[in-house]
Motif scaffolding. Structure first.
Motif, PDB file in Angstrom:
ATOM      1  N   LYS A 217       0.855  -1.193   0.000  1.00  0.00           N
ATOM      2  CA  LYS A 217       0.000   0.000   0.000  1.00  0.00           C
ATOM      3  C   LYS A 217       0.882   1.230   0.000  1.00  0.00           C
ATOM      4  CE  LYS A 217      -3.933  -1.903   2.624  1.00  0.00           C
ATOM      5  NZ  LYS A 217      -3.386  -3.264   2.788  1.00  0.00           N
ATOM      6  N   LEU A 218       0.384   2.288  -0.626  1.00  0.00           N
ATOM      7  CA  LEU A 218       1.056   3.576  -0.526  1.00  0.00           C
ATOM      8  C   LEU A 218       0.650   4.205   0.797  1.00  0.00           C
ATOM      9  CD1 LEU A 218       0.737   4.986  -4.145  1.00  0.00           C
ATOM     10  CD2 LEU A 218       2.859   4.539  -2.913  1.00  0.00           C
ATOM     11  N   ARG A 219       1.637   4.488   1.630  1.00  0.00           N
ATOM     12  CA  ARG A 219       1.367   4.982   2.979  1.00  0.00           C
ATOM     13  C   ARG A 219       1.919   6.403   3.119  1.00  0.00           C
ATOM     14  NH1 ARG A 219       3.747   1.054   7.140  1.00  0.00           N
ATOM     15  NH2 ARG A 219       5.728   1.936   6.426  1.00  0.00           N
ATOM     16  N   PRO A 220       1.073   7.344   3.550  1.00  0.00           N
ATOM     17  CA  PRO A 220       1.570   8.715   3.740  1.00  0.00           C
ATOM     18  C   PRO A 220       2.593   8.779   4.856  1.00  0.00           C
ATOM     19  CG  PRO A 220      -0.674   8.493   4.586  1.00  0.00           C
ATOM     20  CD  PRO A 220      -0.360   7.217   3.868  1.00  0.00           C
ATOM     21  N   PHE A 243      -3.803  10.844  -5.113  1.00  0.00           N
ATOM     22  CA  PHE A 243      -3.260  11.805  -4.155  1.00  0.00           C
ATOM     23  C   PHE A 243      -4.367  12.405  -3.294  1.00  0.00           C
ATOM     24  CE2 PHE A 243      -2.132  16.388  -3.403  1.00  0.00           C
ATOM     25  CZ  PHE A 243      -1.270  16.149  -2.353  1.00  0.00           C
ATOM     26  N   TYR A 244      -5.494  12.701  -3.907  1.00  0.00           N
ATOM     27  CA  TYR A 244      -6.594  13.287  -3.141  1.00  0.00           C
ATOM     28  C   TYR A 244      -7.117  12.305  -2.093  1.00  0.00           C
ATOM     29  CZ  TYR A 244      -6.406  16.407  -7.182  1.00  0.00           C
ATOM     30  OH  TYR A 244      -5.978  17.252  -8.179  1.00  0.00           O
ATOM     31  N   ARG A 245      -7.143  11.038  -2.449  1.00  0.00           N
ATOM     32  CA  ARG A 245      -7.567  10.034  -1.468  1.00  0.00           C
ATOM     33  C   ARG A 245      -6.556   9.932  -0.316  1.00  0.00           C
ATOM     34  NH1 ARG A 245      -9.046   7.621  -6.371  1.00  0.00           N
ATOM     35  NH2 ARG A 245      -7.164   6.347  -6.483  1.00  0.00           N
ATOM     36  N   THR A 246      -5.291  10.119  -0.637  1.00  0.00           N
ATOM     37  CA  THR A 246      -4.274  10.122   0.420  1.00  0.00           C
ATOM     38  C   THR A 246      -4.505  11.285   1.372  1.00  0.00           C
ATOM     39  OG1 THR A 246      -2.615   9.045  -0.984  1.00  0.00           O
ATOM     40  CG2 THR A 246      -1.801  10.330   0.891  1.00  0.00           C
TER      41      THR A 246
END
Length: 345
Positions: A217-220, A243-246
């Motif tokens: 997963k892409l994790r902030p 990006f907006y979902r992040t």
């Protein structure tokens, strides 16, 4: 570039995709033939390729960065090889993040160069040779899975589970770069990114072919102080919606968005509009690390925008923390076997 690609690429196949089928067939035959090329340049060091099935981003750069960190943890000196897409330099160049701008070398190489030695080259063989001269003992290719110029010791194909392969058609009727069956033969593992189901068919196909399936997963990396704040979010990446979902996942309240094409360099008017809108509405500007590096050394009010904007960076978090190290080990072993057999593959 997905953001500049026809929107129908990411829909169910329609008359546009089918009308381009003859061209897609021809493109696919050529791409598949090239991927099957037997003789490739064989560098004296292991080569890991991080690619994807389609045109556009799926998380290759954060994946490459994670693998580089795993290599460093094993005492290796990794280096990145990139074509420098979006940059103007057409000679083999060692990227200097303190000197070069995104307009020169591309945005992704600037991000990679902060982690390890990075070379851009339109000719991958020349780029690999330069990295070896620079003293790296592991090459990580950011993209280039379909190029078939270098012997690859471990090919990891990243797939976004939200988008999958779009309509499934080959360029120009869709986003797929070469026949899936051909690509499947040349990969070692798939990295399934996200929680969607658009990649389920491909994952099953890979499993039947005996290919390893990894999950991430892409994790902030932190919330950049944006939790609970109203933001004007802008992004020039393959899928701005990601990006907006992040931003939403870290608690930011998105009041407005601006989408730009992948690798897009903002014009003076676009910069002025972003600053004016944020000031008039009392919003905080937020963007990605890739968009930020394109502002460095830019024209007009680029520096002012760079000072005002908050960056939310992300990292690729593998479900199995040992997976990046496993990839490095497999590449090292394959390189050793390749060198014993000789230069041809």
């Amino acid at each position: 570039m997905v953001s500049e690609a026809p929107p129908f690429w990411w829909m169910e196949p329609d008359w546009r995709a089918w009308s381009l089928a003859p061209l897609s067939f021809l493109y696919g035959r050529i791409a598949g033939y090239r991927m099957g090329r037997k003789r490739r340049h064989a560098p004296p060091v292991p080569v890991i390729c991080v690619g994807n099935f389609t045109v556009g981003g799926a998380g290759k750069t954060p994946t490459a960065l994670t693998i580089a960190r795993a290599a460093k943890a094993k005492g290796l000196k990794p280096g990145f090889l990139s074509r420098g897409y979006g940059g103007s330099l057409d000679i083999t160049t060692v990227v200097d993040p303190e000197h070069h701008r995104a307009v020169d070398v591309g945005d992704e190489p600037l991000l990679l160069a902060r982690e390890a030695r990075t070379v851009i080259s339109r000719r991958r063989v020349a780029g690999a040779e330069r990295l070896v001269k620079e003293g790296v003992d592991l090459i990580i290719m950011d993209d280039g899975f379909q190029s078939a110029r270098l012997a690859v010791d471990f090919a990891l194909v990243v797939i976004d589970t939200g988008r999958g392969v779009g309509n499934g058609h080959i360029v120009p009727g869709g986003p797929v770069r070469a026949p899936i069956a051909v690509q499947m033969r040349h990969l070692d593992a798939i990295l399934k990114v996200g929680d969607g189901n658009a990649a389920d068919r491909l994952v099953r196909q890979a499993a039947r072919a005996g290919k390893q399936v990894m999950v991430a997963k892409l994790r902030p990396q932190g919330d950049a102080g944006l939790a609970g704040r109203r933001v004007l979010a802008f992004a020039g990446i393959a899928d701005p919606g990601k990006f907006y979902r992040t931003l939403e996942s870290i608690g930011a309240k998105i009041a407005a968005t601006r989408d730009f094409p992948d690798h897009h360099h903002l014009s003076d008017d676009e910069i002025d509009d972003l600053i004016a809108h944020a000031e008039a509405s009392g919003l905080i500007l937020a963007t990605t690390a890739k968009d930020m590096v394109r502002l460095i050394g830019g024209h007009g009010r680029s520096e002012e925008l760079r000072r005002r904007v908050s960056v939310v960076d992300v990292e690729m978090a593998f479900d199995d923390p040992q997976a990046p190290g496993f990839i490095v080990d497999r590449a090292v072993e394959a390189c050793r076997a390749r060198r014993l057999k000789g230069p041809a593959r």
